[in-house]
Scaffold this active site. Structure first.
Site, PDB file in Angstrom:
ATOM      1  N   LYS A 170       0.862  -1.182   0.000  1.00  8.49           N
ATOM      2  CA  LYS A 170       0.000   0.000   0.000  1.00  8.49           C
ATOM      3  C   LYS A 170       0.901   1.235   0.000  1.00  8.49           C
ATOM      4  CE  LYS A 170      -1.603   2.935   2.861  1.00  8.49           C
ATOM      5  NZ  LYS A 170      -1.736   4.175   2.035  1.00  8.49           N
ATOM      6  N   GLU A 245       8.961   1.717  11.269  1.00  8.04           N
ATOM      7  CA  GLU A 245       9.952   2.802  11.187  1.00  8.04           C
ATOM      8  C   GLU A 245       9.141   4.086  11.242  1.00  8.04           C
ATOM      9  OE1 GLU A 245      11.560   5.872   9.938  1.00  8.04           O
ATOM     10  OE2 GLU A 245      11.778   4.929   7.964  1.00  8.04           O
ATOM     11  N   CYS A 279      12.359  11.408   8.275  1.00 12.53           N
ATOM     12  CA  CYS A 279      12.173  11.084   9.684  1.00 12.53           C
ATOM     13  C   CYS A 279      13.496  11.074  10.453  1.00 12.53           C
ATOM     14  CB  CYS A 279      11.454   9.754   9.840  1.00 12.53           C
ATOM     15  SG  CYS A 279      12.041   8.485   8.732  1.00 12.53           S
ATOM     16  N   GLU A 379       8.263  16.299  16.123  1.00  8.82           N
ATOM     17  CA  GLU A 379       8.723  16.199  14.735  1.00  8.82           C
ATOM     18  C   GLU A 379       7.943  17.197  13.888  1.00  8.82           C
ATOM     19  OE1 GLU A 379       9.947  12.587  11.818  1.00  8.82           O
ATOM     20  OE2 GLU A 379       7.922  12.480  12.645  1.00  8.82           O
TER      21      GLU A 379
END
Length: 476
Positions: A170, A245, A279, A379
């Site tokens: 996906k 992750e 990230c 973040e």
């Protein structure tokens, strides 16, 4: 791009089970440029059935056969490199120079790494009279993000194929064009029917269906912490392996003996690479308090060299933020930093100077940041970097580890032993010393809320393997 209304299942492009679509836009203009089919649980079920059927034979293929398949995939990717670069520039605003130099080559490198791993990996090891076998885990459900569209797909698909697993992918609905091209690559490379399947759609619909499906043996997701938690919860019912992750807030410690004229510009460039949408981006630059003004001056100088503009222009070094939701998040966090009292040394809210349309954020650097501030903890995922001062090496390490994340880290020093000492103390899955070259075989993954499991090279392949012990396999 006629395939945007179809899925790739069981070796063919097939129509979706519903007419529902998901629009996507060019972030450089904010104009809708197309839509993709919105998959459902029924579409996922079709893909999983195909993958399960194909696993019986594909899991028995030889290493030579899988290496040959991966070699054909690599060749097809190389032949379509420009098409892939153009697709990523269109779908998520990556500067075309960056798409060509990094997004595409690094994506291809993961396939090459999988071929190299298979060159000397021993799937059967003798332990006295016992055989330790590593066998393919089964059907792998792979969920990938929008920020490194090809790179994240190949980092998961390459090791899964190398292991002898079959795949249901996906890709992000926000950057679907490169994924559609990749599916065509898999077809043209002669991938056996059912070994690779792709269903586009949303996380709550398609991602959740993959995670909870009893026919999926492991699921690997790269995404936000929130998405990772949801996938793990959905997967728990069927007790499948989950590799995550997730987010990061990576530190970059500059020790006093570092060459600041070199490492500050490199640190800014690393933190803002891919418009800061990585990230593992080192977005917290931790510097000696008595060198703060020097670092600020060097940071301003480097940011002034960045060319923000049309991503199709080869001279552009920073294109737009990839989508409206992320642009709004970046703007919000810049305002938060100002409200928290951090010192804005360049950039700020709003579009980049001279630009009147598109999702172009201003490259922004805050200084005098305290570790308790939201901009030092959350973040941001945009071109926003924080400079935090320290008084001692112990404090620098404490600041580096003062986060719920633990994905990446950087250390800069003229003395390698000093850098090694500090690197060992950083609680993250990967640490870079003095800006080394990227390594497609280096284990990548997180401590703490940055995730579980590892990707890249042999580490990524072993996430797709089960361990079996056969006692008495060898004579005594």
């Amino acid at each position: 791009m006629t395939r945007t209304r179809q899925f790739y299942i069981d070796g063919a492009w097939v129509d979706a089970s519903s007419d529902a679509g998901i629009a996507f836009a060019d972030p450089a203009t904010e104009q809708q440029t197309g839509s993709i089919a919105a998959g459902t649980a029924a579409d996922v079920d079709r893909a999983v059935i195909a993958a399960r059927r194909a696993f019986d034979s594909f899991s028995l293929t030889t290493v030579a056969e899988r290496r040959a398949l991966l070699g054909r995939i690599q060749a097809q990717l190389e032949a379509r490199a420009e098409d892939l670069a153009q697709a990523m520039t269109r779908e998520m605003g990556a500067a075309i120079s960056f798409s060509r130099s990094t997004q595409v080559p690094f994506g291809i490198a993961h396939i090459r790494a999988a071929i190299e791993v298979l060159g000397d990996y021993d799937f059967l090891v003798r332990q006295g009279t016992t055989a330790i076998l590593r066998e393919p885990i089964g059907v792998c459900g792979l969920i990938t993000p929008w920020n490194w569209p090809l790179y994240q797909i190949t980092a998961k698909v390459g090791p899964a194929i190398a292991a002898g697993c079959t795949v249901v992918l996906k890709p992000s609905e926000l950057s679907p064009l490169s994924a559609i091209l990749f599916a065509q690559v898999m077809h043209d490379a002669g991938t056996p029917a059912g070994v690779f399947n792709m269903v586009t759609g949303t996380g709550p619909e398609v991602g959740a269906a993959i995670a909870s499906h009893p026919g999926v043996d492991m699921v690997s997701i790269t995404g936000s912490v929130r998405a990772g938690v949801q996938v793990a919860q959905a997967a728990a019912v069927t007790v499948k392996r989950v590799v995550q992750e997730l987010g990061g807030k990576s530190p970059n410690i500059l020790l006093p003996d570092a060459d600041f004229a070199r490492v500050v510009p490199l640190g800014i460039a690393s933190g803002m690479r891919n418009v800061g949408q990585s990230c593992s981006a080192p977005t917290r630059m931790i510097v000696p308090a008595d060198r703060l003004e020097e670092v600020e001056a060097l940071a301003r100088e480097h940011v002034a060299t960045l060319v923000v503009g049309d991503p199709k222009n080869p001279e552009t070094t920073m294109g737009p933020v990839a989508n409206r939701a992320q642009y709004d998040r970046v703007q919000q966090m810049i305002r938060v930093g100002i409200e928290e009292g951090a010192r804005l040394i360049c950039g700020g809210p709003g579009r980049a100077e001279g630009i009147t349309q598109g999702l172009y954020a201003r490259p922004t650097v805050f200084s005098g940041v305290q570790t308790a501030m939201r901009i030092a903890q959350e973040e941001i995922f945009g071109p926003v970097l924080c400079i935090l001062p320290y008084e001692s090496e112990e404090e620098a390490v404490a600041i580096a580890n003062d986060t719920v994340f633990g994905l990446g880290g950087h250390v800069q020093s003229a003395d390698l032993e000093s850098a090694r000492r500090v690197a060992r103390q950083i609680r993250s899955g990967q640490v870079h010393i003095n800006h080394p070259a990227w390594d497609a075989h280096a284990a990548f993954g997180g401590y703490k809320q940055s995730g579980n499991g590892r990707e890249y090279g042999v580490f990524g392949m072993e996430e797709c393997l089960e361990t079996k012990a056969i006692l008495g396999f060898f004579p005594g």
